[in-house]
Scaffold this motif. Structure first.
Motif, mmCIF file in Angstrom:
data_model
loop_
_atom_site.group_PDB
_atom_site.id
_atom_site.type_symbol
_atom_site.label_atom_id
_atom_site.label_comp_id
_atom_site.label_asym_id
_atom_site.label_seq_id
_atom_site.Cartn_x
_atom_site.Cartn_y
_atom_site.Cartn_z
ATOM 1 N N PRO A 266 0.813 -1.224 0.000
ATOM 2 C CA PRO A 266 0.000 0.000 0.000
ATOM 3 C C PRO A 266 0.845 1.272 0.000
ATOM 4 N N ALA A 267 0.211 2.356 -0.417
ATOM 5 C CA ALA A 267 0.756 3.710 -0.301
ATOM 6 C C ALA A 267 -0.413 4.639 -0.012
ATOM 7 N N THR A 268 -0.147 5.732 0.680
ATOM 8 C CA THR A 268 -1.218 6.613 1.134
ATOM 9 C C THR A 268 -1.259 7.916 0.349
ATOM 10 N N GLY A 269 -2.490 8.398 0.136
ATOM 11 C CA GLY A 269 -2.741 9.730 -0.394
ATOM 12 C C GLY A 269 -3.718 10.441 0.522
ATOM 13 N N LYS A 270 -4.151 11.612 0.127
ATOM 14 C CA LYS A 270 -5.082 12.383 0.944
ATOM 15 C C LYS A 270 -6.487 11.810 0.801
ATOM 16 N N GLY A 271 -6.891 11.032 1.797
ATOM 17 C CA GLY A 271 -8.223 10.440 1.798
ATOM 18 C C GLY A 271 -8.327 9.131 1.043
ATOM 19 N N PHE A 272 -7.210 8.586 0.595
ATOM 20 C CA PHE A 272 -7.283 7.336 -0.150
ATOM 21 C C PHE A 272 -6.008 6.516 0.053
ATOM 22 N N LEU A 273 -6.117 5.235 -0.283
ATOM 23 C CA LEU A 273 -4.976 4.336 -0.381
ATOM 24 C C LEU A 273 -4.838 3.890 -1.829
#
Length: 673
Positions: A266-273
């Motif tokens: 996984p990797a994270t973004g603003k409000g999402f994966l």
């Protein structure tokens, strides 16, 4: 935006290297790596879809890396990173590398000494810190991984005796999370390394704290939230979220992705994966977005390049772009390599990876025979003139030491049971009137028994081989011309598996792999024995556990090169394409077992080395492949019991790309002009 990525290849050179005859003191080692020659990885990005376009998303894929080298495991740093102050002013410019015509690659890391030959992988940047996985230090323990987290040039953050992989720096830069293992052993062949999630201070590696005993590939949502993958009790790989207290104890642990398909890296973004997925409805690894508020999944790469595997996504700091690597499939200026020149830590020895398996050199050192399972091939030692000898299934290859046009091999199913009909053959490379090879294949063994791994004596009179005719695989010696019908004798005997034998150039020794110390296991040690059956002794490893395979002698018979699991794994297995033995690396040792030296550092399966008395100039050599052969490799078999089809990149949508070439570096930054 800026992009960090890893290059394990420099520019592809078009000129062919010279072949220097033996007697100069310079030699060459050639080995194979399962699947690796077909990867052709590059870094690509796609825009994050807006909420209104998710149902019919089809973004424009942009190629960011050079289109020539092997580029993977990218990372977007923040544009205000203090690390950029270390770059020369002439290399800095305004603008986005997604918007410009030219792209430059600038070195962030130039290792010195032994570290030059190690792997530097999975880079991430926060402030002034460049954090990555390094294999430059021997763990000091056989079969324990050399992987550790380093900062800057070679500052070690991982304690001695511990294995750390897959680093991720927190948004504040204060903390780094890793997948940590006691040894880095890979024994279950199901993708799991039995790692735990550990957090420590980025600046010095202190205050190590275990967050969870089961997990890998961590990434931060914020300084109190970690996401990671692990294989769930129901058999599906899934993403989990740990909400942390101030002391990094876990306040809550939630499974974020449901069963029914695999989700990982996984990797994270603003409000999402974003994550890689393997769904039952696809034979390919794709990147998907998960909206954390709605729980909605959005397919990102499947609509753009459906027939390719996509690996290890990452997100830009402003959450507008998703990056990943995949095989470029002949796009860009890159070419497949028949021989890939590797940095050699041994003076006066060139080191190559061949696109094939079981290579061997002709007596004059000017030709190489190898197999592709199926198919037997011959080419010039400089990589030119590749020709198919036979389409059948052969393994391995060994040239007659006195006859330049005779090759020994075994014909039949590979990796088969003791009773399978596999026979040792000699193959005379006759040429027809039309110039095509018309091989004369002569069977030297009879009656089945899985006869394989022939190796001729240096005088060309005898062949040693492995046979299961007694109910156990042992070594035999037979006449080199007429085979067992004229003369045969048993060299070793016992209720174990003696195999992968080779005769030394001086005729004094035969080296072979055997599980005779623990016959009920797949632990193989390397032994040598005189051809008359005396002098049996163990070369490696010191312990009975381990795997040492496919040995080859140096031209002076004083050293041996082989594949072994001494150094464990160098990356999380699930983050790479299929490799049954991802811990296989190439090592050299004296025939008494001293002077062990590691030659290769990567996350793949290296093996079947050969040591030539001739010196091949260390230059990459291109090969021409048709579209169906590009990107021909498997995803991990443990995802699906039915087996997975190979990737065929001929149907990939052609990406837009950024012109330019990369310099032959390890960790680099891509800058816009």
């Amino acid at each position: 935006m800026l992009l960090f990525a890893l290059l394990l290849l420099g520019d592809v050179l078009t000129s062919l290297g010279d072949v220097v005859p033996g007697g100069t003191g310079k030699t060459s080692i050639v080995f194979s790596t399962v699947g690796r020659s077909r990867y052709e990885f590059d870094i690509f990005t796609l825009p994050v879809p807006s909420s209104s376009s998710r149902n019919d998303y089809s973004g424009e894929e942009v190629l960011l890396s050079d289109g020539q080298s092997i580029n993977y495991n990218g990372f977007f740093p923040g544009e205000d990173s203090a690390l950029l102050s270390y770059l020369p002013d002439s290399e800095l410019a305004e603008g986005s590398s997604l918007e410009v015509k030219n792209r430059r690659s600038v070195a962030l890391l130039r290792a010195e000494g032994e570290a030059r030959f190690s792997q530097r992988d999975r880079p991430c940047v926060s402030g002034e810190h460049l954090i990555y996985v390094s294999t430059h230090e021997d763990s000091g323990v056989p079969r324990k991984s050399w992987a550790a987290i380093a900062s800057g040039e070679t500052k070690r953050l991982t304690p001695r005796g511990v294995v750390d992989l897959s680093p991720s720096v927190s948004p504040s830069g204060e903390w780094t999370a890793v997948a940590s293992s006691a040894d880095g052993l890979y024994t279950d062949f199901n993708g799991e390394l039995h790692t735990r999630i550990v957090v420590f201070r980025t600046v010095d590696g202190s205050e190590r704290t275990i967050v969870d005993d089961h997990g890998g590939w961590p990434c931060w949502g914020d300084d109190s939230t970690l996401y990671f993958h692990r294989k769930s009790d129901d058999g599906w790989w899934s993403i989990f979220r740990a909400t942390l207290n101030r002391d990094f104890s876990v306040a809550s642990l939630d499974r974020v992705t449901p069963p029914g398909f695999h989700t990982f890296t996984p990797a994270t973004g603003k409000g999402f994966l974003v994550m890689a997925t393997r769904r039952p409805t696809s034979d390919y690894r794709h990147i998907e977005l998960l909206d954390l508020a709605s729980g909605e999944f959005v397919e990102i790469t499947r609509r753009v390049s459906p027939l390719a595997h996509h690996f290890n996504p990452f997100v830009s700091p402003d959450s507008s772009r998703i990056g990943y690597h995949r095989c470029r499939g002949g796009r860009g200026n890159g070419a497949a390599l028949a021989l890939e020149s590797m940095q050699s830590p041994l003076e006066d020895i060139s080191l190559f990876r061949i696109d094939g398996h079981f290579p061997s050199f002709s007596p004059d050192g000017r030709r190489i025979a190898f197999v592709e399972l199926p198919g037997l091939f011959v080419m010039n030692a400089d990589g030119s003139g590749k020709r198919q000898v036979s389409p059948g299934n052969f393994f391995p290859t060994a040239w007659h030491p006195k006859k330049k046009d005779v090759i020994y091999s075994s014909q039949g199913p590979d990796f088969s049971s003791i009773g399978t009909e596999v026979d040792v053959v000699s193959i005379a490379l006759a040429q027809g009137e039309d110039g095509a090879l018309s091989p004369i294949i002569k069977k030297l063994t009879n009656g089945g028994g899985n006869n394989a791994f022939p190796s001729p004596s240096p005088d060309g009179k005898w062949v040693v081989f492995r046979s299961g005719r007694s109910g156990h695989n042992n070594l035999y010696i037979m006449d080199a011309e007429e085979g067992e019908s004229k003369s045969i004798r048993q060299l070793t005997s016992g209720p174990w598996n003696d195999t992968m034998c080779i005769w030394s150039p001086d005729g004094e020794w035969i080296a072979f792999s055997s599980n005779r110390e623990i016959p009920t296991t797949a632990n193989y040690s390397l032994f040598i024995i005189h051809p008359n059956g005396t002098g049996l002794r163990k070369v490696a490893p010191r312990e009975p556990e381990g795997k040492v395979n496919h040995a080859a002698f140096s031209p002076d018979s004083r050293r041996i090169v082989f594949g072994a699991d001494y150094a464990g794994v160098s990356a999380e297995v699930i983050s790479t394409p299929n490799s049954v033995l991802p811990y296989g690396e190439i090592f050299v040792a004296n025939i008494d077992g001293t002077g062990l030296r590691r030659l290769t550092h990567n996350a793949y399966e290296d093996g079947t080395p050969v040591w030539s008395p001739t010196f091949v100039d260390p230059v990459d050599v291109k090969e021409a492949l048709d579209g169906g052969s590009r990107c021909k490799f498997d995803d991990q078999f443990f995802f699906d019991a039915k087996g997975l089809s190979v990737a065929d990149a001929t149907c990939l949508k052609k990406p837009s790309r950024i012109e330019g070439r990369a310099s032959p570096l390890d960790v680099f930054v891509v800058l816009g002009e």
